[in-house]
Design a protein around this motif. Structure first.
Motif, PDB file in Angstrom:
ATOM      1  N   PRO A  43       1.203  -1.316   0.185  1.00 40.00           N
ATOM      2  CA  PRO A  43       0.281   0.257  -0.303  1.00 40.00           C
ATOM      3  C   PRO A  43       0.753   1.036  -0.223  1.00 40.00           C
ATOM      4  O   PRO A  43       1.957   0.903   0.840  1.00 40.00           O
ATOM      5  CB  PRO A  43      -0.802  -0.191   1.235  1.00 40.00           C
ATOM      6  CG  PRO A  43      -0.814  -1.882   1.473  1.00 40.00           C
ATOM      7  CD  PRO A  43       0.702  -2.499   1.348  1.00 40.00           C
ATOM      8  N   GLY A  44       0.380   1.955  -0.856  1.00 42.21           N
ATOM      9  CA  GLY A  44       1.213   2.876  -0.845  1.00 42.21           C
ATOM     10  C   GLY A  44       2.574   3.645  -1.505  1.00 42.21           C
ATOM     11  O   GLY A  44       3.383   4.197  -1.684  1.00 42.21           O
ATOM     12  N   GLU A  45       2.693   1.990  -2.509  1.00 41.25           N
ATOM     13  CA  GLU A  45       4.618   1.831  -2.560  1.00 41.25           C
ATOM     14  C   GLU A  45       3.796   1.749  -3.976  1.00 41.25           C
ATOM     15  O   GLU A  45       3.480   2.073  -5.193  1.00 41.25           O
ATOM     16  CB  GLU A  45       4.840   1.008  -2.562  1.00 41.25           C
ATOM     17  CG  GLU A  45       5.691   0.980  -0.814  1.00 41.25           C
ATOM     18  CD  GLU A  45       6.230   0.011  -0.181  1.00 41.25           C
ATOM     19  OE1 GLU A  45       6.803   0.421   0.873  1.00 41.25           O
ATOM     20  OE2 GLU A  45       5.679  -1.286  -0.963  1.00 41.25           O
ATOM     21  N   VAL A  46       5.111   1.820  -4.953  1.00 39.75           N
ATOM     22  CA  VAL A  46       5.616   1.312  -6.085  1.00 39.75           C
ATOM     23  C   VAL A  46       6.468   1.028  -6.625  1.00 39.75           C
ATOM     24  O   VAL A  46       8.294   0.794  -5.992  1.00 39.75           O
ATOM     25  CB  VAL A  46       5.467   2.589  -7.251  1.00 39.75           C
ATOM     26  CG1 VAL A  46       4.177   3.881  -6.962  1.00 39.75           C
ATOM     27  CG2 VAL A  46       7.147   3.876  -6.583  1.00 39.75           C
ATOM     28  N   ARG A  47       6.875   0.015  -7.972  1.00 43.00           N
ATOM     29  CA  ARG A  47       8.348  -0.803  -8.107  1.00 43.00           C
ATOM     30  C   ARG A  47       8.687   0.281  -9.152  1.00 43.00           C
ATOM     31  O   ARG A  47       7.613   0.581 -10.293  1.00 43.00           O
ATOM     32  CB  ARG A  47       8.082  -2.404  -8.413  1.00 43.00           C
ATOM     33  CG  ARG A  47       8.952  -2.439  -8.706  1.00 43.00           C
ATOM     34  CD  ARG A  47       9.273  -4.638  -8.640  1.00 43.00           C
ATOM     35  NE  ARG A  47       8.185  -4.115 -10.400  1.00 43.00           N
ATOM     36  CZ  ARG A  47       7.209  -5.877  -9.729  1.00 43.00           C
ATOM     37  NH1 ARG A  47       7.001  -5.893  -9.061  1.00 43.00           N
ATOM     38  NH2 ARG A  47       6.780  -6.009 -11.399  1.00 43.00           N
ATOM     39  N   VAL A  48       9.668   0.626  -9.404  1.00 45.60           N
ATOM     40  CA  VAL A  48      10.337   1.685 -10.031  1.00 45.60           C
ATOM     41  C   VAL A  48      11.638   0.796 -11.023  1.00 45.60           C
ATOM     42  O   VAL A  48      12.641   0.414 -10.438  1.00 45.60           O
ATOM     43  CB  VAL A  48      11.160   2.562  -9.819  1.00 45.60           C
ATOM     44  CG1 VAL A  48      11.665   3.719 -10.734  1.00 45.60           C
ATOM     45  CG2 VAL A  48       9.616   3.116  -9.664  1.00 45.60           C
ATOM     46  N   GLU A  68      15.972  -2.509  -9.423  1.00 46.58           N
ATOM     47  CA  GLU A  68      14.691  -2.450  -9.847  1.00 46.58           C
ATOM     48  C   GLU A  68      14.653  -2.189  -8.251  1.00 46.58           C
ATOM     49  O   GLU A  68      15.786  -2.383  -7.244  1.00 46.58           O
ATOM     50  CB  GLU A  68      14.153  -3.239 -10.521  1.00 46.58           C
ATOM     51  CG  GLU A  68      14.043  -4.276  -9.747  1.00 46.58           C
ATOM     52  CD  GLU A  68      12.930  -5.214 -11.140  1.00 46.58           C
ATOM     53  OE1 GLU A  68      11.578  -5.638 -10.615  1.00 46.58           O
ATOM     54  OE2 GLU A  68      13.466  -5.716 -11.720  1.00 46.58           O
ATOM     55  N   ARG A  69      13.186  -1.385  -7.457  1.00 45.95           N
ATOM     56  CA  ARG A  69      13.431  -1.346  -6.574  1.00 45.95           C
ATOM     57  C   ARG A  69      11.693  -0.890  -6.168  1.00 45.95           C
ATOM     58  O   ARG A  69      10.923  -0.686  -6.922  1.00 45.95           O
ATOM     59  CB  ARG A  69      13.530  -0.370  -5.894  1.00 45.95           C
ATOM     60  CG  ARG A  69      13.613   1.356  -6.053  1.00 45.95           C
ATOM     61  CD  ARG A  69      14.159   2.577  -5.584  1.00 45.95           C
ATOM     62  NE  ARG A  69      14.994   1.600  -4.565  1.00 45.95           N
ATOM     63  CZ  ARG A  69      14.623   3.041  -3.123  1.00 45.95           C
ATOM     64  NH1 ARG A  69      15.759   4.165  -3.652  1.00 45.95           N
ATOM     65  NH2 ARG A  69      15.060   2.863  -2.081  1.00 45.95           N
ATOM     66  N   VAL A  70      11.058  -1.872  -5.064  1.00 48.79           N
ATOM     67  CA  VAL A  70      10.497  -1.159  -4.352  1.00 48.79           C
ATOM     68  C   VAL A  70      10.042   0.092  -3.267  1.00 48.79           C
ATOM     69  O   VAL A  70      10.863   0.672  -2.562  1.00 48.79           O
ATOM     70  CB  VAL A  70       9.345  -2.323  -3.692  1.00 48.79           C
ATOM     71  CG1 VAL A  70       8.708  -1.444  -3.251  1.00 48.79           C
ATOM     72  CG2 VAL A  70       8.842  -2.969  -4.806  1.00 48.79           C
ATOM     73  N   MET A  71       9.546   1.600  -3.470  1.00 47.55           N
ATOM     74  CA  MET A  71      10.066   2.469  -2.596  1.00 47.55           C
ATOM     75  C   MET A  71       8.126   3.216  -2.657  1.00 47.55           C
ATOM     76  O   MET A  71       7.598   3.308  -3.387  1.00 47.55           O
ATOM     77  CB  MET A  71      10.707   3.511  -3.309  1.00 47.55           C
ATOM     78  CG  MET A  71      10.478   3.875  -4.752  1.00 47.55           C
ATOM     79  SD  MET A  71      11.492   4.449  -5.895  1.00 47.55           S
ATOM     80  CE  MET A  71      11.684   6.374  -4.295  1.00 47.55           C
ATOM     81  N   PRO A  72       8.575   4.024  -1.126  1.00 47.32           N
ATOM     82  CA  PRO A  72       6.983   5.110  -1.495  1.00 47.32           C
ATOM     83  C   PRO A  72       7.066   5.637  -2.421  1.00 47.32           C
ATOM     84  O   PRO A  72       7.417   6.340  -2.910  1.00 47.32           O
ATOM     85  CB  PRO A  72       7.483   5.793  -0.042  1.00 47.32           C
ATOM     86  CG  PRO A  72       8.516   5.380   0.939  1.00 47.32           C
ATOM     87  CD  PRO A  72       9.293   4.301  -0.102  1.00 47.32           C
ATOM     88  N   ALA A  73       5.635   6.116  -2.846  1.00 47.26           N
ATOM     89  CA  ALA A  73       5.950   6.823  -3.912  1.00 47.26           C
ATOM     90  C   ALA A  73       5.372   7.984  -3.587  1.00 47.26           C
ATOM     91  O   ALA A  73       5.302   9.260  -5.181  1.00 47.26           O
ATOM     92  CB  ALA A  73       3.745   6.267  -4.787  1.00 47.26           C
TER      93      ALA A  73
END
Length: 324
Positions: free
Chosen positions: A28-33, A97-102
């Protein structure tokens, strides 16, 4: 699997490790970039050495640009396929790549390439708040900028010229002096052979400058103080040579009722609206060609150890990036 630089203990560049990592899906509230490029900043070395504490083991880097590959629940401002850039997020940018707060993402215009974004987001936003938020500069003002041929320095000199602000810059070599001049620095002092404070007084008719922008710290603090005009402001925004010494308040009075601030970018982009305003002005100048971003060093992420050694040696000119 994705690849990333991680470190398990603080120390020299040799503590950086190139590893396979499991990224997973955004919560929730995250994205993968998926990164197209990653920024290399002197502040990265502060985390590696422990000057900036971080729970270990940890990733490395706080600046990157790329494409959103997946979004978690509750993310409404971004969607898959969006081009984005960021700075100041949790450690972990040195990765494919990483998952991080949007909440840390900034929409990236199509006109700006990923490498350009990774080279300028932190440096450009830093320049933006230095010139647009710290002190009410006006056309005709003259300021002193240390490290005028660095990543921030080259953006600063160009932007200051657009504002009609004259820059006296300090550099270590004649080569860097030429680069600074080519980017709008009006007067350049080669500090390895000139007395900076004396030269500043000569260039300002003895008055000194109203503002000094100092990213060097320990080795330049006294010079910066000695270069200020009465009621001048020292903006100590970096510590490349080490932290500034304890400040003797009486000396500030003796030297002309001086002011000192130690700002951090995070406090100038914490508000989303202000961050968008600063980024918008920066992106507008770059997209229109009014400010050019010089990328003079490119590395692969697996070469992070060498990149850190080059950065700390002072041989870098302009911005450095990791190509992904």
């Amino acid at each position: 699997m994705a690849k990333a630089i991680r470190f398990y203990e603080t120390g020299g560049p040799e503590v950086l490790r190139w590893e396979s990592v499991e990224v997973g899906d955004p919560g929730p509230g995250e994205v993968r970039v998926r990164h197209g490029a990653v920024g290399l900043n002197f502040a990265d070395t502060y985390f590696r050495t422990g000057m900036y504490p971080a729970p270990l083991p940890a990733g490395m880097g706080v600046e990157g640009a790329g494409v959103v590959e997946a979004v978690g629940a509750g993310v409404t401002d971004f969607r898959e396929g969006d081009r984005v850039t960021y700075t100041g997020s949790p450690l972990g940018a040195y990765s494919t790549e990483r998952v991080m707060p949007a909440e840390h993402l900034i929409a990236l215009p199509d006109a700006i390439e990923f490498e350009t974004a990774a080279a300028m987001t932190m440096r450009g936003l830093t320049t933006s708040y230095l010139l647009r938020r710290i002190h009410p500069l006006k056309a005709g003002d003259t300021v002193l900028l240390h490290a005028a041929a660095g990543g921030v320095g080259l953006i600063f000199c160009q932007w200051a010229k657009l504002l009609g602000v004259n820059v006296i810059g300090t550099v270590s070599t004649d080569e860097k002096a030429a680069v600074a001049r080519a980017h709008g620095c009006g007067e350049v002092i080669v500090y390895t052979r000139e007395n900076v404070a004396e030269r500043v007084r000569e260039l300002t008719g003895g008055a000194g400058v109203p503002v000094v922008y100092d990213s060097i710290g320990a080795s330049t603090f006294q010079t910066s103080i000695d270069s200020l005009a009465r009621r001048g402001l020292l903006v100590a925004f970096g510590t490349a040579s080490g932290p500034i010494p304890p400040i003797d308040a009486m000396q500030l009075a003796v030297k002309g009722s001086l002011f000192v601030t130690r700002p951090a970018l995070a406090d100038y982009i914490a508000d989303p609206a202000e961050r968008a305003e600063l980024a918008g002005e920066l992106f507008g100048h770059v997209a229109a060609g009014r400010i050019s971003i010089e990328i003079n060093q490119r590395y692969g992420l697996e070469d992070a150890e060498k990149a850190h050694r080059d950065l700390e040696s002072g041989i870098s000119i302009g911005s450095s990036v990791f190509s992904v």
